[in-house]
Enzyme design. Sequence first.
Site, PDB file in Angstrom:
ATOM      1  N   GLU A  64       0.821  -1.213   0.000  1.00 45.07           N
ATOM      2  CA  GLU A  64       0.000   0.000   0.000  1.00 45.07           C
ATOM      3  C   GLU A  64       0.854   1.262   0.000  1.00 45.07           C
ATOM      4  O   GLU A  64       0.506   2.259  -0.610  1.00 45.07           O
ATOM      5  CB  GLU A  64      -0.965   0.007   1.187  1.00 45.07           C
ATOM      6  CG  GLU A  64      -2.212   0.745   0.789  1.00 45.07           C
ATOM      7  CD  GLU A  64      -3.059   1.249   1.897  1.00 45.07           C
ATOM      8  OE1 GLU A  64      -2.930   0.774   3.039  1.00 45.07           O
ATOM      9  OE2 GLU A  64      -3.865   2.134   1.614  1.00 45.07           O
TER      10      GLU A  64
ATOM     11  N   THR B 277      -4.831   9.406  -1.905  1.00 47.27           N
ATOM     12  CA  THR B 277      -4.346   9.521  -0.526  1.00 47.27           C
ATOM     13  C   THR B 277      -3.070  10.358  -0.471  1.00 47.27           C
ATOM     14  O   THR B 277      -2.900  11.196   0.421  1.00 47.27           O
ATOM     15  CB  THR B 277      -4.101   8.113   0.049  1.00 47.27           C
ATOM     16  OG1 THR B 277      -5.365   7.429   0.061  1.00 47.27           O
ATOM     17  CG2 THR B 277      -3.568   8.167   1.454  1.00 47.27           C
TER      18      THR B 277
HETATM   19  N1  HSE Z   1      -4.730   6.930   7.330  1.00 45.13           N
HETATM   20  C1  HSE Z   1      -4.644   7.193   5.927  1.00 45.13           C
HETATM   21  C2  HSE Z   1      -4.967   8.648   5.684  1.00 45.13           C
HETATM   22  C3  HSE Z   1      -5.583   6.284   5.226  1.00 45.13           C
HETATM   23  O1  HSE Z   1      -5.963   9.135   6.233  1.00 45.13           O
HETATM   24  O2  HSE Z   1      -4.222   9.308   4.969  1.00 45.13           O
HETATM   25  C4  HSE Z   1      -5.879   6.582   3.830  1.00 45.13           C
HETATM   26  O3  HSE Z   1      -6.737   5.623   3.289  1.00 45.13           O
END
Ligand code: HSE
Length: 307
Positions: free
Chosen positions: A128, A181
């Site tokens: 990921e 993201t």
């Molecule tokens: N924790 C991460 C964010 C998850 O909020 O950037 C993204 O899916």
Amino acid sequence: MKCIKVFSPGTIGNIGPGFDVLGLAIKGLGDIVEARKIKSEVKISSIESEYKLSKDPKKNTAGIAASEVLKLLNVKSGVTLKLKKGLPSGSGLGSSAASAAAAAYATNYLYGNKLSKKELILPSTKAEESVSGGFFADNTAPSLLGGATLTRSCLPLDVTKIGSIKELKIIIVTPEKVILTKDARKILPKKVPMKDFVFNMGNSCLITAAFSKDDYKLFARSLNDSVIEPIRAKLIPGFDKVKENAIRAGADGMTISGSGPSVFAITNNMSKARLIEDAMVRTFKQFGVKSTSIITEVDPVGTRLIK
Ligand code: HSE
């Protein structure tokens, strides 16, 4: 040669204020990987998806996770993967993590099932990382383990499964907009005022207590984030009004799922859930944004073999 099919659920991660720490697996949405052993290397033979995704195994989280697992198992032969995407990319529902988790699980299963689900978190999270621009397990961990998970540390990885809330109804609305993201992480502050830190910590701890006690009433008052939500909300057209109308329709809280654009609201009452869903979808529409929606609940199982 034996072919297996694995399902990995979509996830909400972060759960509200628990940025990069708290994640939750959800029912009804997820990715499927079919896998078979081959003589060498990792191949992706097909991808069924509404979105264009790379079949290059070095650029797709499913392929990367499978390679990482083969390395861990010290296996020289390979796997071929067929990926069926049930999760839209760039939606904030853990799409890349679900593909990675399913491929990691399938590869491990084909080669003797030697690694536990917990041990598959690291290879899935490495996969990921290649697309998200950060190393965090709040999507990969719940997708593998099910329920809500808490990541205390990423390196070394320290993840605990917290539990589930049986009566929780989750209303997820996904506006038609892609947010990557890595872009939604770039806009976050490097420093946080002490009062916001304390506020988010208090709410995050309450979420942990709620899931470990299976206590909806605790969760109902914990979905408050004064650090990340106010910044990322600007990327989602109509966010403030959608939240206001969700709460007016009876939701006990609403925030962004992952890095967005999906948002989710909570209740423990199915009739209310339908009213909340309708209010949220209608409000997005007023802002000229089409959206899809689902009322769902916690997936307590996580990644599994399917027929
Ligand atoms: N924790 C991460 C964010 C998850 O909020 O950037 C993204 O899916």
